[in-house]
Design an enzyme around this catalytic site. Sequence first.
Site, PDB file in Angstrom:
ATOM      1  N   GLY A  31      -0.616  76.668   1.504  1.00 14.77           N
ATOM      2  CA  GLY A  31      -0.123  75.584   0.652  1.00 14.77           C
ATOM      3  C   GLY A  31       1.398  75.533   0.768  1.00 14.77           C
ATOM      4  O   GLY A  31       2.104  75.227  -0.192  1.00 14.77           O
ATOM      5  N   GLY A  34       3.775  72.336  -0.062  1.00 14.11           N
ATOM      6  CA  GLY A  34       3.758  71.747  -1.402  1.00 14.11           C
ATOM      7  C   GLY A  34       5.015  72.068  -2.203  1.00 14.11           C
ATOM      8  O   GLY A  34       5.950  72.691  -1.700  1.00 14.11           O
ATOM      9  N   ASP A 174       5.832  83.820 -16.669  1.00 18.04           N
ATOM     10  CA  ASP A 174       5.802  84.038 -18.126  1.00 18.04           C
ATOM     11  C   ASP A 174       6.790  85.142 -18.515  1.00 18.04           C
ATOM     12  O   ASP A 174       7.436  85.081 -19.570  1.00 18.04           O
ATOM     13  CB  ASP A 174       4.384  84.420 -18.574  1.00 18.04           C
ATOM     14  N   HIS A 201      -2.607  83.414 -18.040  1.00 23.52           N
ATOM     15  CA  HIS A 201      -1.526  82.478 -17.703  1.00 23.52           C
ATOM     16  C   HIS A 201      -1.886  81.052 -18.117  1.00 23.52           C
ATOM     17  O   HIS A 201      -2.032  80.171 -17.277  1.00 23.52           O
ATOM     18  CB  HIS A 201      -1.204  82.541 -16.194  1.00 23.52           C
TER      19      HIS A 201
END
Length: 340
Positions: A31, A34, A174, A201
């Site tokens: 990916g 992206g 996070d 998450h």
Amino acid sequence: MVAIARSLFASAQRRAFSSSSATAYKVAVLGAAGGIGQPLSLLLKLNDKVTDLALYDLRGAPGVAADVSHVPTNSTVAGYLPDNDGLKTALTGTDVILIPAGIPRKPGMTRDDLFNTNASIVRDLAKAAAEYAPKAFVLVIANPVNSTVPIVSEVFKSKGVYDPKRLFGVTTLDVLRSSRFISQIVGTDPKAEPVPVVGGHSGVTIVPLLSQSNHPELEGETRDALVHRIQFGGDEVVKAKDGAGSATLSMAQAAARFADSLLTSLSGTPVTEPTFVDSPLFKDEGIEFFASKVTLGPSGAETIHPLGEISEYEATLVEAAKVDLKKNIAKGIKFVAENP
Ligand code: LMR
């Protein structure tokens, strides 16, 4: 065929090299063209522990590869498309696989709303990883992480190659958001504000343990607002991008940091980071995966730490997280059972 032979040869050379230098790794980004994939590829190109960078995507990966290949570090970079066995070649000989592939949220959506599209994307990439790089460490960024990590584990189990120590859901953003947001309140350097974040998450499954940070004194409305901001920090970006996606740059930095922690520990210096893993902590309650502090080492997730002493307030948050997590994990497992 020639490409695969070349990749295997490069891999053998790399392993020969790695006996003298423990920091030589092939890393694949699935990916790569992206929104997260591009900055992540750049950050990995800047990481000297990465010696071979394989960038795969349905389109655009060769362009991203050509672009980052000009960054002056010594790693090789190659871009692959689905044709000519591109995914197979990208994965062959790979040590670490990062999966940012998939679609991002739009305003009003939860991460779970991405399930229908991203589940099959992650399943198919996991199948390829299980076949061509069964020993690789797999770092899942694609949302909903609480479900996509179980999807990868089910695929690996179905192929008989599952090693729970090698699969990670990246929850580092996070952790980074917690450091940053807390520093904005207390006026310190975020780098000096470690906060363990446990659970999962998404939304209420994200549980920052402020009682174990440098600021256990934060209480009342300030604490509640901070916890809410950490839990829903992703929504701030989704809203601000106004239909153009979710966090890409900060997520890339978070994933690159986790990848660096893993590579550092593979090379013999253990690093402890929160991450979403196959965890014994709440298995007796039917929760197979949970994020907590994990010490990384040459075999991957070597020690999964318990939550430690937490406040009553945090215990309530953990209970709420477990309810959603259980459903999210079950959804991923069911998906693979019904759509193998
Ligand atoms: C984030 O935390 O920013 C990412 O998981 C993307 C999102 O959808 O919020």
